[in-house]
Design a protein around this motif. Structure first.
Motif, short mmCIF file in Angstrom:
data_model
loop_
_atom_site.label_atom_id
_atom_site.label_comp_id
_atom_site.label_asym_id
_atom_site.label_seq_id
_atom_site.Cartn_x
_atom_site.Cartn_y
_atom_site.Cartn_z
N ALA A 171 45.69 31.24 42.90
CA ALA A 171 44.28 30.95 43.35
C ALA A 171 43.29 31.81 42.76
CB ALA A 171 44.37 30.96 44.95
N LEU A 172 43.56 32.99 42.65
CA LEU A 172 42.51 33.94 41.84
C LEU A 172 42.31 33.48 40.45
CD1 LEU A 172 43.97 37.37 43.17
CD2 LEU A 172 41.62 36.32 43.58
N LEU A 173 43.32 32.96 39.65
CA LEU A 173 43.02 32.48 38.33
C LEU A 173 42.42 31.35 38.37
CD1 LEU A 173 46.73 33.37 36.65
CD2 LEU A 173 44.64 34.58 36.37
N GLN A 174 42.49 30.68 39.09
CA GLN A 174 41.68 29.28 39.21
C GLN A 174 40.43 29.45 39.37
OE1 GLN A 174 42.89 25.90 41.64
NE2 GLN A 174 44.83 25.75 40.23
N ASN A 175 40.23 30.69 40.41
CA ASN A 175 38.67 31.14 40.71
C ASN A 175 38.18 31.69 39.43
OD1 ASN A 175 36.87 33.85 41.53
ND2 ASN A 175 36.58 31.74 42.87
N LEU A 176 38.85 32.31 38.69
CA LEU A 176 38.45 32.81 37.21
C LEU A 176 37.90 31.68 36.23
CD1 LEU A 176 38.42 35.65 35.97
CD2 LEU A 176 40.51 35.15 34.79
N GLU A 177 38.75 30.57 36.26
CA GLU A 177 38.54 29.68 35.43
C GLU A 177 37.28 28.88 35.93
OE1 GLU A 177 41.75 27.12 34.38
OE2 GLU A 177 40.58 25.60 33.29
N LEU A 178 37.03 28.76 37.26
CA LEU A 178 35.98 28.06 37.89
C LEU A 178 34.72 28.52 37.54
CD1 LEU A 178 35.53 25.83 40.10
CD2 LEU A 178 35.34 27.63 41.78
N ARG A 179 34.96 30.20 37.58
CA ARG A 179 33.52 30.92 37.35
C ARG A 179 33.39 30.90 35.86
NH1 ARG A 179 33.56 35.90 40.08
NH2 ARG A 179 35.99 35.91 39.91
N GLY A 180 34.59 31.24 35.13
CA GLY A 180 34.45 31.83 33.76
C GLY A 180 34.52 30.98 32.45
N GLY A 181 34.39 29.55 33.02
CA GLY A 181 34.33 28.67 32.02
C GLY A 181 35.46 28.87 30.75
N ALA A 182 35.04 28.75 29.46
CA ALA A 182 36.17 28.54 28.67
C ALA A 182 37.07 29.93 28.51
CB ALA A 182 35.81 28.35 27.16
N VAL A 183 36.40 31.38 28.76
CA VAL A 183 36.88 32.46 28.63
C VAL A 183 37.87 32.61 30.02
CG1 VAL A 183 36.55 34.94 28.78
CG2 VAL A 183 34.76 33.41 27.76
N GLY A 184 37.53 32.07 31.04
CA GLY A 184 38.31 32.08 32.18
C GLY A 184 39.68 31.41 32.00
N ARG A 185 39.52 30.13 31.14
CA ARG A 185 40.40 29.17 31.17
C ARG A 185 41.54 29.66 29.92
NH1 ARG A 185 37.83 24.28 28.82
NH2 ARG A 185 36.76 24.53 30.76
#
Ligand SMILES: Cc1ncc(COP(=O)(O)O)c(C=O)c1O
Length: 389
Positions: free
Chosen positions: A203-217
């Protein structure tokens, strides 16, 4: 947004790091407000225990023909016999049909509130009282939702809740006993730490992707592949949430302390407000392309998702997922104990409803983009295919 851009719209809210540290807030809504709440890993465990606690095993429980299936499996596994009543094409419980189907063998009524929209709980309460049987109020899809000023889950003899469908917690279900009678219930053991850890990281990683766009993904992809390897190597038992079937091996599993910590730190009113705002945004943007199931949002309702009526679920799901929207195929199958031919409206609902996410993590901008993608997908659904022309 260009329609070629990929969004990231998860079906469930993600976990923000600050939520792990935030202080608790007073819980004004059930189950948190109830002194009689018992917490479990899943809501299905609460369903199972309710059957045992109310001594319904061996008896019949009158349940809606529109059901997930796992709650029916829990009822059956606990030793009761499910019978079914009619639900109409607008998720409307047919109380007259319920009344007609009550027999001397009926030992309880079971009401599900669908996706936060209140069912006729007062009428069901009255019916249950007239027959001297308990009412089970299933709010697995309706945490934080109210019928006007009455919180869902407070009218039945018991209220059952699922936490992880609405809040960014790694697991959690609850059983609230209403009324004066008290029951001595076991305190279920905490789940394996590794399981809680694995869901929390995800769930934390999903948050990273939600906020971080391509880098988060990219980062999420990397951590996930390392994580999968580590989980395999350590043969960690990860008890998956959101699964379709009841598993007796997990019936005694409790909720993790971390879930409680995260849940109590949430701004529950803010969550309801955000969900309502997002629902209204979708309603306003989609009602001309897909007739809404509900044209309004009654006071107090906290929608779990936006129920969208489509003609071709598979096609729509594929199109939305291609654009990064994690829509869900809502309740495709009947439990085998329920005869579909007896409930044609429910069969139709099962063929046509998709869940479009509208949770608290999605901003109005994202909701606007979701609406654009959905409109586009619906248009292509209605275009005659080349084969047909
Ligand atoms: C109506 C209903 N009741 C109970 C459950 C069980 O919830 P859980 O996954 O927490 O066991 C579900 C799951 O989707 C459900 O839809």
């Amino acid at each position: 947004m260009k329609t070629t851009d990929k969004l990231f719209v998860p079906s469930l809210p993600t976990l923000w790091p600050h939520m792990l540290m935030a202080p608790p807030r007073p819980g004004a809504l059930p189950p948190f407000s109830s002194p009689n709440a018992r917490y479990f890993y899943f809501a299905r465990n609460a369903v199972w225990l309710t059957i045992k606690m109310l001594r319904l095993d061996g008896g019949e429980v009158l349940m809606p023909a529109y059901h997930h299936g796992v709650e029916v499996e829990a009822v059956v596994d606990a030793g009761a016999i499910p019978r079914f009543y009619r639900v109409g094409s607008r998720w409307d419980v047919d109380v007259a049909d319920v009344a007609k189907r009550i027999t001397p063998k009926t030992r309880a009524l079971y009401l599900i509130h669908y996706a936060g929209f209140p069912g006729p709980v007062d009428a069901m309460r009255k019916l249950a009282d007239e027959h001297g049987i308990p009412l089970i109020e299933d709010c697995a899809l309706s945490l934080l939702s109210s019928d006007g000023a009455t919180p869902l889950g407070t009218t039945g003899d018991v209220g059952i809740f699922c936490l992880y469908k609405t809040l960014p917690v790694p697991n959690g279900g609850a059983l609230v006993v209403n009324g004066k009678r008290s029951y001595s219930l076991p305190e279920p053991p905490a789940p394996p730490l590794a399981s809680t850890f694995s869901h929390t990281v995800s769930a934390l990683l999903q948050n990273l992707e939600l906020r971080g766009g391509a880098v988060g993904r990219g980062l999420r992809g990397l951590v996930r592949s390392v994580g999968h390897g580590a989980v395999k190597a350590a043969s960690v038992e990860r008890v998956a949430t959101g699964t379709q079937h009841f598993d007796r091996r997990h019936v005694d599993l409790g909720m993790s302390p971390l879930t409680k910590r995260i849940a109590l730190a949430q701004d529950l009113e803010g969550i309801v407000e955000a969900r309502r705002r997002n629902y209204f945004l979708l309603l306003g943007r989609l009602r001309d392309v897909s007739p809404p199931l509900f044209n309004q949002l009654p006071a107090g309702v906290s929608p779990l998702f936006y129920p969208m009526v489509v003609q071709d679920k598979e096609l729509l799901l594929a199109k939305l997922r291609e654009k990064g929207i994690d829509a869900i195929d809502f309740w495709k199958r009947f439990h085998p104990a329920c005869d579909p031919s007896e409930f044609p409206e429910v069969a139709q609902l099962r063929r046509t409803i998709l869940e479009i996410p509208c949770h608290q993590d999605l901003s109005p901008e994202v909701m606007g983009q979701v609406a654009d993608v959905v409109r586009e997908a619906l248009k292509s659904e209605r275009r005659p295919s080349k084969r047909a022309s």
